[in-house]
Design a protein around this motif. Structure first.
Motif, PDB file in Angstrom:
ATOM      1  N   ILE B  95      54.141  29.471  43.389  1.00  9.81           N
ATOM      2  CA  ILE B  95      53.261  29.003  44.462  1.00  9.81           C
ATOM      3  C   ILE B  95      54.056  28.842  45.761  1.00  9.81           C
ATOM      4  O   ILE B  95      53.584  29.201  46.845  1.00  9.81           O
ATOM      5  CB  ILE B  95      52.589  27.670  44.066  1.00  9.81           C
ATOM      6  N   ALA B  96      55.282  28.335  45.640  1.00  8.10           N
ATOM      7  CA  ALA B  96      56.110  28.155  46.841  1.00  8.10           C
ATOM      8  C   ALA B  96      56.308  29.476  47.573  1.00  8.10           C
ATOM      9  O   ALA B  96      56.328  29.519  48.809  1.00  8.10           O
ATOM     10  CB  ALA B  96      57.461  27.540  46.457  1.00  8.10           C
ATOM     11  N   LEU B  97      56.434  30.579  46.813  1.00 11.11           N
ATOM     12  CA  LEU B  97      56.633  31.881  47.459  1.00 11.11           C
ATOM     13  C   LEU B  97      55.376  32.330  48.214  1.00 11.11           C
ATOM     14  O   LEU B  97      55.486  32.995  49.250  1.00 11.11           O
ATOM     15  CB  LEU B  97      57.053  32.933  46.424  1.00 11.11           C
ATOM     16  N   VAL B  98      54.209  31.969  47.716  1.00 15.98           N
ATOM     17  CA  VAL B  98      52.985  32.232  48.484  1.00 15.98           C
ATOM     18  C   VAL B  98      53.035  31.402  49.772  1.00 15.98           C
ATOM     19  O   VAL B  98      52.726  31.885  50.869  1.00 15.98           O
ATOM     20  CB  VAL B  98      51.719  31.880  47.663  1.00 15.98           C
ATOM     21  N   GLY B  99      53.487  30.167  49.632  1.00 14.54           N
ATOM     22  CA  GLY B  99      53.620  29.278  50.795  1.00 14.54           C
ATOM     23  C   GLY B  99      54.638  29.771  51.804  1.00 14.54           C
ATOM     24  O   GLY B  99      54.522  29.513  53.000  1.00 14.54           O
ATOM     25  N   CYS B 137      47.698  22.649  52.125  1.00  9.55           N
ATOM     26  CA  CYS B 137      47.085  23.833  52.729  1.00  9.55           C
ATOM     27  C   CYS B 137      45.561  23.686  52.718  1.00  9.55           C
ATOM     28  O   CYS B 137      45.016  22.962  51.878  1.00  9.55           O
ATOM     29  CB  CYS B 137      47.561  25.134  52.075  1.00  9.55           C
ATOM     30  N   PRO B 138      44.879  24.321  53.675  1.00 10.06           N
ATOM     31  CA  PRO B 138      43.422  24.181  53.785  1.00 10.06           C
ATOM     32  C   PRO B 138      42.732  24.423  52.443  1.00 10.06           C
ATOM     33  O   PRO B 138      43.107  25.343  51.697  1.00 10.06           O
ATOM     34  CB  PRO B 138      43.050  25.275  54.791  1.00 10.06           C
ATOM     35  N   GLN B 141      41.733  27.795  51.181  1.00 12.10           N
ATOM     36  CA  GLN B 141      42.854  28.649  50.768  1.00 12.10           C
ATOM     37  C   GLN B 141      43.393  28.212  49.405  1.00 12.10           C
ATOM     38  O   GLN B 141      43.707  29.048  48.555  1.00 12.10           O
ATOM     39  CB  GLN B 141      43.989  28.573  51.786  1.00 12.10           C
ATOM     40  N   ALA B 142      43.534  26.891  49.248  1.00 15.35           N
ATOM     41  CA  ALA B 142      44.140  26.343  48.023  1.00 15.35           C
ATOM     42  C   ALA B 142      43.474  26.908  46.778  1.00 15.35           C
ATOM     43  O   ALA B 142      44.134  27.174  45.758  1.00 15.35           O
ATOM     44  CB  ALA B 142      44.060  24.826  48.020  1.00 15.35           C
ATOM     45  N   SER B 143      42.146  27.095  46.871  1.00 15.81           N
ATOM     46  CA  SER B 143      41.392  27.509  45.689  1.00 15.81           C
ATOM     47  C   SER B 143      41.907  28.820  45.091  1.00 15.81           C
ATOM     48  O   SER B 143      41.831  29.016  43.885  1.00 15.81           O
ATOM     49  CB  SER B 143      39.912  27.628  46.041  1.00 15.81           C
ATOM     50  N   ASN B 144      42.397  29.722  45.924  1.00 13.59           N
ATOM     51  CA  ASN B 144      42.847  30.980  45.322  1.00 13.59           C
ATOM     52  C   ASN B 144      44.362  31.202  45.371  1.00 13.59           C
ATOM     53  O   ASN B 144      44.851  32.271  44.989  1.00 13.59           O
ATOM     54  CB  ASN B 144      42.098  32.168  45.931  1.00 13.59           C
TER      55      ASN B 144
END
Lengths: 200, 200
Positions: B95-99, B137-138, B141-144
């Protein structure tokens, strides 16, 4: 006067860093330093490591050398790794214990660390140790210190030290032990250990 | 602006210490921080260690907890070890890498470290991660984000990060990498790493 025990191994690079400044820092802090030589080898072996972790894990060993270079440069210390690492610190540790009883353990130990890590000499070598000895204790004493260092009672003393290190939870060097049992590991923690000893 | 890469593992206690102060110290020093999540597990396994060295060597593990307690107290940080150590940081790292791509890797990572080591929560747990996500995160966005984090390209990215860590000579966390390749290991070296990055 507050006391701090300085547990070290003559083959330990980071113990060299602490050995070269602990008497000065202790004096400034009003803390008496008790030098405690011990052997890391048996501790590593009990952990299943055949040699120093710096040899078992090469990336860690390469980093350690670079880290030592940086720290020594910033402190104005020379640094040279011995050709064989870890060196055999057994004879030096036994002599240091004679020096503990006779009051010259600090200058002797500092001289051994300088030989081993400022000049990269083999501190397991008998003639190197003899040269160091005559520099720190009267010549008529130096002549028989080696003999006394390998008497059974002195050999036992080093064994007891090393066993006690394990009992205290020591797993590496340098380690610093306060009178209340609080333990600090690594040259990075020397200042904090002195403060802890001061406020007891 | 000078840059410093911050290599960390979400299961690493000392990475928590650096995570909670590196953005502030970087800002003060004028150094841009690049957060680099990676996995220590494969590195330890390549060294023949089945788990964290803090579990393999119990005396070292006990000392680490005491050391963390002292440091956290002096810095005003809470500290609580998770019930199972090391925790599984794989999902959080993905998840951090998406961030990283979307600009919220720093606040997300700090929130994960606080959950794991200030509150001792299981950061491998999906519902814990979801709670953290919506805080940084909004919501739409968080949902996916979770779904995107396990897409093959993102999973490969984490694998490449971890392989690159080995190539860089990294053997533990936190590690700090300067633009010239100079490597620093451990929260104790963060200040020195920032100075090195500044003067390049």
């Amino acid at each position: 006067m507050p006391k701090l025990e300085f547990w070290f191994d003559f083959a330990s690079t980071y113990s060299y860093l602490s050995a070269m400044r602990i008497e000065r820092l202790g004096r400034d802090a009003g803390v008496d330093i008790a030098w405690r030589p011990f052997l890391l080898g048996p501790i590593f072996q009990a952990q299943g490591l055949p040699t120093s972790p710096f040899n078992v894990y090469p990336a860690k060993g390469r980093y350690m050398i670079r880290d030592m270079e940086r720290i020594c440069r910033s402190r104005g210390l020379s640094f040279k790794m011995p050709a064989v690492f870890p060196t055999n610190g057994l004879a030096a540790a036994r002599i240091a214990l004679v020096g503990e009883a006779e009051g010259w353990i600090a200058p002797f130990s500092m001289a051994v660390f300088e030989a081993g890590f400022a000049r990269g000499e083999d501190i397991g070598d008998a003639s190197n140790l003899s040269k160091i000895l005559v520099s720190v204790c009267p010549e008529d004493q130096a002549s028989n210190v080696r003999a006394r260092s390998i008497e059974p009672a002195n050999k036992d003393k080093l064994r007891l030290h090393s066993n006690r290190a394990v009992e205290l939870g020591i797993f590496g060097a340098p380690s610093f032990l306060c009178a209340d049992g609080e333990l600090f590991w690594g040259d990075d923690r020397l200042e904090e250990a002195l403060i802890w000893a001061q406020v007891l």
